[in-house]
Design an enzyme around this catalytic site. Sequence first.
Site, PDB file in Angstrom:
ATOM      1  N   SER A   1       0.759  -1.126  -0.007  1.00 48.56           N
ATOM      2  CA  SER A   1       0.126  -0.002   0.016  1.00 48.56           C
ATOM      3  C   SER A   1       0.973   1.186  -0.011  1.00 48.56           C
ATOM      4  O   SER A   1       2.200   1.177   0.553  1.00 48.56           O
ATOM      5  CB  SER A   1      -1.010  -0.092   1.020  1.00 48.56           C
ATOM      6  OG  SER A   1      -1.843  -1.029   1.161  1.00 48.56           O
TER       7      SER A   1
ATOM      8  N   GLU B   1     -15.250  -4.021  -0.504  1.00 50.62           N
ATOM      9  CA  GLU B   1     -15.751  -3.681  -1.976  1.00 50.62           C
ATOM     10  C   GLU B   1     -15.126  -3.952  -2.866  1.00 50.62           C
ATOM     11  O   GLU B   1     -15.646  -4.733  -3.753  1.00 50.62           O
ATOM     12  CB  GLU B   1     -15.977  -1.902  -1.992  1.00 50.62           C
ATOM     13  CG  GLU B   1     -17.027  -1.178  -1.135  1.00 50.62           C
ATOM     14  CD  GLU B   1     -16.104  -1.030   0.415  1.00 50.62           C
ATOM     15  OE1 GLU B   1     -17.004  -0.691   1.366  1.00 50.62           O
ATOM     16  OE2 GLU B   1     -15.285  -1.363   0.515  1.00 50.62           O
TER      17      GLU B   1
ATOM     18  N   GLU C   1      -2.820 -14.088   1.261  1.00 46.90           N
ATOM     19  CA  GLU C   1      -2.807 -13.354   2.206  1.00 46.90           C
ATOM     20  C   GLU C   1      -4.538 -13.343   2.374  1.00 46.90           C
ATOM     21  O   GLU C   1      -4.873 -13.363   3.786  1.00 46.90           O
ATOM     22  CB  GLU C   1      -2.612 -11.803   2.064  1.00 46.90           C
ATOM     23  CG  GLU C   1      -2.821 -10.676   3.020  1.00 46.90           C
ATOM     24  CD  GLU C   1      -2.544  -9.419   2.717  1.00 46.90           C
ATOM     25  OE1 GLU C   1      -2.179  -8.533   3.796  1.00 46.90           O
ATOM     26  OE2 GLU C   1      -2.134  -9.232   1.485  1.00 46.90           O
TER      27      GLU C   1
END
Length: 397
Positions: free
Chosen positions: A134, A380, A249
């Site tokens: 990220s 989402e 993961e």
Amino acid sequence: MSDRDYGVSLSAADRAFRDEVQAFLASALTSEIRSTRGGEMGRLERMRLWQNMLHQAGLAAISWPTEFGGRSATPVQQLIFNAEMAAARAPEPINRSAINQLGPTIIQWGTDDQRSHYLPRILSADDVWCQGFSEPDAGSDLAALKTKATIDGDHLVVTGQKVWTSKAQYANRIYFLARTDPQAEPRDGISYLLADLATDGIEVRPIRQITGDAEFNEVFFDDARVPLANVLGPLNEGWRVAKSTLGYERVGQSRTHRIERRLGILVAMAQEPNALSDSGLHDQYVADHIVRFAAQVEALRQIAAQATAAGVRGVSPGPEASVAKLLTSELDQAMANFGLDLAGPAGTLERGSPGAAKKGNVAKSYLLMRAATFGAGTSEIQRNVIAERLLGLPRDP
């Protein structure tokens, strides 16, 4: 040895494995391992020691192929291992994410030299890893990452920033993504790199969370030099490699261990007089919640076992990983919320507060699980993957 109900029938080999795990846990889970003394450093040292004990017993990474230090465990044996670890309330190994995510990715994509160097050090915890995917402007949209790496001789020179990097404050190595071909399409031209956090030009800065802990970090790269030999998989094809890691993961065998342990805590809380009822599990509202949680935990165990079986065959988890991630994160939140309901006002008290439920762990769990539906891809994102790849629905325009 106890004959726990795992929801499946056991072969003679499975029963022998169960007995081995139970015997190991009975002897290895000493008061030293269970201790809460010494603060964060003491906890980390116990996690490292625990992983080493698992490694010496051949139980650190049972789903890995035997030639890489694993046991080539069957899905049933993985279910047994998770259930026994949860029932014993055993701690997690310090290299949990590397065992469950990076190790299988190296097995699948690494060179012989990379496998022979990194895999034993993951198992022994000589190397402790963190993940740098990220970025401030590339969380759910990972393909938008801006960290860049340019070739200079036999090295890549890396500049950029990562964020929400768990474990970076005590890890010594990082696996991360960087853009190595800025002219390519967003999902192309990305490479998957392995680096030493002690490299000049890499800086770790902890981020204080709502829980008061600094579990996450920012990682900055300022002309950090990473050997080209540390590229995992083909250069400029790191997106394919990263999809393998994200699949492992999202399924996360260790997630089932943690969730089974959380379910056990909730059952114990529900059996006692609590803020919802003095009747324990005889109260229909309380019993209904516990039964629903137990059914979801069992579904997650089965999904994780199937993904583990695929991993042993060298196949990356498919879209079922998104089902597992969605169920895991929302179940994590729901159980944390219900724990707060059971504890009542005492559940809102932090660690160190007189009368805090479960020594403040109820409050901490509730706060920590606010982020459960973000990590490893938001709910989402997972719903989009499920819709497109499992249900065949059209992509969003």
